[in-house]
Design an enzyme around this catalytic site. Structure first.
Site, PDB file in Angstrom:
ATOM      1  N   HIS A 242       6.050   5.053  -4.707  1.00  0.00           N
ATOM      2  CA  HIS A 242       5.353   5.328  -3.448  1.00  0.00           C
ATOM      3  C   HIS A 242       6.356   5.637  -2.325  1.00  0.00           C
ATOM      4  O   HIS A 242       6.365   6.734  -1.773  1.00  0.00           O
ATOM      5  CB  HIS A 242       4.509   4.113  -3.035  1.00  0.00           C
ATOM      6  CG  HIS A 242       3.416   3.768  -3.996  1.00  0.00           C
ATOM      7  ND1 HIS A 242       2.397   4.625  -4.337  1.00  0.00           N
ATOM      8  CD2 HIS A 242       3.181   2.630  -4.694  1.00  0.00           C
ATOM      9  CE1 HIS A 242       1.578   4.032  -5.193  1.00  0.00           C
ATOM     10  NE2 HIS A 242       2.035   2.822  -5.429  1.00  0.00           N
TER      11      HIS A 242
HETATM   12  O1  RIB Z   1       0.540   1.388  -1.134  1.00  0.00           O
HETATM   13  C1  RIB Z   1       1.918   1.424  -1.353  1.00  0.00           C
HETATM   14  C2  RIB Z   1       2.667   0.907  -0.169  1.00  0.00           C
HETATM   15  O2  RIB Z   1       2.343  -0.471   0.037  1.00  0.00           O
HETATM   16  C3  RIB Z   1       4.186   0.937  -0.366  1.00  0.00           C
HETATM   17  O3  RIB Z   1       4.812   1.114   0.865  1.00  0.00           O
HETATM   18  C4  RIB Z   1       4.487  -0.431  -0.901  1.00  0.00           C
HETATM   19  O4  RIB Z   1       5.816  -0.864  -0.588  1.00  0.00           O
HETATM   20  C5  RIB Z   1       3.503  -1.276  -0.143  1.00  0.00           C
HETATM   21  O5  RIB Z   1       4.069  -1.562   1.127  1.00  0.00           O
END
Ligand code: RIB
Ligand code: CA
Length: 314
Positions: A242
């Site tokens: 992500h």
């Molecule tokens: O949904 C993914 C996000 O949420 C990423 O930034 C992960 O680190 C969590 O913070």
């Protein structure tokens, strides 16, 4: 031309991967790191950010400023320690950083850095958006001074991950998310629509650790807990990148496609944190909707493979 960036983060395993990517990507000059509540408490995210910069050999002074400890809506936090581990970086040894955080609160460091270099600083937010919303509230002129805002967050055409409707970062502070997405600054939203297409396996991390035993080895160890969550809860043989995808969308925009649209963020109820096309108009943001996942993964792997050689910047 290198991009001067500030990363706002809640490390978090994928945050750690994104920080090390940014430090080793020649396209970036990492000016500062600000920390926020989210995956873990802001105390832990600050300690983890300081420790990661020291581990990755960031040449000081990359200041780390501690930010908000809770969302603007005053509701209880829900940490993602079940995803990232109780200390935020899987089952790695807890950092004991040698350096202290910058004395300023995160919003103030953001304001000072952007005001000192109008038009030059890109804000990369890869956690809940509380610090960016506070910075806007204290200094609305930021919206005209930043070069760009890149956010890891949201889910427009795909299900959420903290609920079926919402992605975690926007769900964690929907008031801040609405403020950030409705401001007049240029925003690129790197949401689950693209980040869930980029995956690394245990074998991929073993390769990173083999090529960069010190820094890559630490990240590979941190990733084990994170991958175990994905294997069990998501049913994939690896983990989604992500936060690294948000930084790669900035260093390699050619690997992504998007669409401009005005977004609203649902504030409460079952759909809290959901991002929907706004029916009331408002500033449009660039929502990334397509990605060349293999190319993104390739540049991630190549960049982390040299992480033991010292940062390419900062
Ligand atoms: O949904 C993914 C996000 O949420 C990423 O930034 C992960 O680190 C969590 O913070
Ligand atoms: Ca994060």
């Amino acid at each position: 031309m290198r991009r001067s960036i500030i990363i706002d983060t809640d490390p978090g395993v994928d945050d750690a991967l994104a920080l090390v990517y940014a430090l080793n990507c020649p396209a970036f000059e990492l000016r500062a790191v600000t920390t926020v509540h989210g995956n873990v408490s802001v105390e832990r995210s600050t300690r983890n950010a300081l420790g990661l910069l020291e581990l990755a050999g960031a040449a000081l002074p990359v200041p780390v400023a501690r930010g908000a400890e809770a969302p603007l809506n005053g509701l209880p936090r829900r940490e993602a320690d079940f995803v990232h581990g109780p200390e935020g970086l899987g089952e790695t040894p807890v950092f004991e950083p040698r350096h202290a955080p910058d004395p300023r609160p995160a919003w103030q460091l953001i304001r000072d850095e952007v005001a000192a270099r109008p038009g030059e600083i890109t804000l990369c937010a890869i956690g809940p958006l509380t610090n960016l919303a506070l910075a806007l509230a204290h200094a609305p002129e930021l919206a005209t001074q930043v070069a760009e805002v890149v956010l890891m967050g949201g889910a427009v055409g795909v299900p959420g991950n903290i609920t079926t409707q919402a992605e975690y970062n926007l769900w964690a502070d929907p008031v801040a998310a609405a403020a950030v997405l409705s401001a007049s600054w240029p925003v690129t939203l790197v949401g689950l629509d693209v980040t869930t297409q980029v995956m690394c396996t245990r074998e991929d991390f073993a390769q990173i650790a083999q090529r960069a035993p010190r820094v890559g080895g630490f990240l590979a160890q941190a990733a084990q807990f994170y991958i175990a969550f994905y294997e069990q809860a998501v049913g994939i043989p690896g983990c989604h990148l992500h936060d690294p995808s948000a930084l790669i969308a900035l260093s390699h925009p050619e690997y992504f496609r998007g669409e401009r649209m005005a977004l609203e963020v649902i504030q409460d109820g079952e759909a809290r944190g959901q991002t929907r096309r706004s029916t009331a108009g408002g500033p449009e943001v660039q929502v990334l909707t397509g990605v060349e996942a293999a190319a993104v993964k390739r540049v991630f792997m190549l960049t982390l493979s040299v992480a033991d050689c010292g940062p390419a910047n900062a």
